[in-house]
Design a protein around this motif. Structure first.
Motif, PDB file in Angstrom:
ATOM      1  N   ILE A 239       0.851  -1.193   0.000  1.00 44.00           N
ATOM      2  CA  ILE A 239       0.000   0.000   0.000  1.00 44.00           C
ATOM      3  C   ILE A 239       0.885   1.240   0.000  1.00 44.00           C
ATOM      4  O   ILE A 239       0.615   2.223  -0.695  1.00 44.00           O
ATOM      5  N   VAL A 240       1.966   1.175   0.769  1.00 41.46           N
ATOM      6  CA  VAL A 240       2.989   2.216   0.705  1.00 41.46           C
ATOM      7  C   VAL A 240       4.348   1.547   0.591  1.00 41.46           C
ATOM      8  O   VAL A 240       4.501   0.357   0.884  1.00 41.46           O
ATOM      9  N   ALA A 241       5.328   2.315   0.159  1.00 44.12           N
ATOM     10  CA  ALA A 241       6.706   1.824   0.082  1.00 44.12           C
ATOM     11  C   ALA A 241       7.658   2.942   0.490  1.00 44.12           C
ATOM     12  O   ALA A 241       7.387   4.113   0.254  1.00 44.12           O
ATOM     13  N   ILE A 242       8.756   2.543   1.114  1.00 45.61           N
ATOM     14  CA  ILE A 242       9.846   3.460   1.448  1.00 45.61           C
ATOM     15  C   ILE A 242      10.954   3.236   0.422  1.00 45.61           C
ATOM     16  O   ILE A 242      11.495   2.128   0.299  1.00 45.61           O
ATOM     17  N   HIS A 243      11.271   4.277  -0.332  1.00 48.86           N
ATOM     18  CA  HIS A 243      12.356   4.232  -1.316  1.00 48.86           C
ATOM     19  C   HIS A 243      13.572   4.978  -0.772  1.00 48.86           C
ATOM     20  O   HIS A 243      13.425   6.052  -0.175  1.00 48.86           O
TER      21      HIS A 243
END
Length: 248
Positions: A239-243
């Motif tokens: 649903i979210v991602a940390i790049h």
């Protein structure tokens, strides 16, 4: 020759107009931004943001730029890590959001340890090689030229500096994706209308998530900006991602 266009949610608009249109959305929701995020994520955004900061590697004494950080929630979480000698610049294109963040940071006792500055992520008013880390939470999808924003992050980072982006992404479970899209498109705008009397802003925000690059595409954009050791971490099944990426 036709003028360049870009997406504003699912609409195609002149690229020159997107900044103003996004500005209207966030001016509308500035005073209710935390409520907006609670509605959009069921409150889980608070856990995502805590993890984003806890896993950031940001250390005491560093100088951090928090982009699209207007309401100060990420900056407030960063302060214990930065310590008395650290400093955070809260940068946002929207003045109404910055005023909310300034009040929050002063109320939390951080007067003198932060600054707010109205700025466009595509043309940062900062010197080359001047920032230890750049953070951006739930803001990149609203930028007209996302690649240029990443290029600017790379430019202002010091060698060894780190870029970190927390953003809605692509769900990697088909059943969850169906449920998530039903909630996003059918339920959320109605909740936004009921709670804030502003269906249109919530409709745009849902559409902007759908238009945002997926995990692999965004990682390629990080690499195109010159960042190295790039990677991402999915949260809540994507649903979210940390790049993340480094300037080496």
């Amino acid at each position: 020759m036709q003028d360049k266009t870009t997406h504003f949610g699912f609409k195609e608009v002149p690229a020159a107009d997107k900044e103003k249109l996004v500005g209207k959305v966030f001016t509308s929701v500035a005073g209710k931004y935390d409520l907006m995020n609670d509605l959009m994520s069921g409150g889980v955004h608070r856990l995502w943001k805590r993890h984003f900061v806890a896993a950031s590697g940001i250390r005491e004494g560093q100088r951090v730029l928090d982009l699209a950080g207007g309401t100060g929630d990420i900056a407030q979480l960063l302060m214990p890590r930065l310590g008395e000698s650290g400093h955070v610049i809260i940068g946002d294109i929207n003045q109404a959001m910055l005023e909310v963040g300034q009040d929050r940071m002063i109320d939390a006792g951080f007067f003198g340890r932060f600054e707010i500055q109205q700025m466009n992520a595509e043309a940062l008013p900062l010197e080359d090689n001047s920032i230890d880390a750049v953070t951006m939470a739930f803001g990149l999808r609203n930028v007209t030229d996302k690649q240029q924003a990443l290029n600017e992050m790379y430019r202002v980072l010091k060698p060894g500096g780190k870029a970190l982006v927390l953003e809605f992404s692509q769900v990697n479970n088909s059943l969850l994706k169906q449920l998530y899209q039903f909630y996003s498109f059918k339920i959320l705008p109605e909740i936004g209308h009921w709670v804030t009397n502003d269906r249109d802003s919530y409709q745009y925000l849902v559409e902007s998530i759908e238009q945002h690059p997926n995990q692999e595409t965004l990682q390629q954009m990080f690499e195109q900006a010159g960042l190295e050791m790039c990677g991402y971490e999915n949260l809540s099944a994507g649903i979210v991602a940390i790049h993340t990426g480094y300037k080496l």
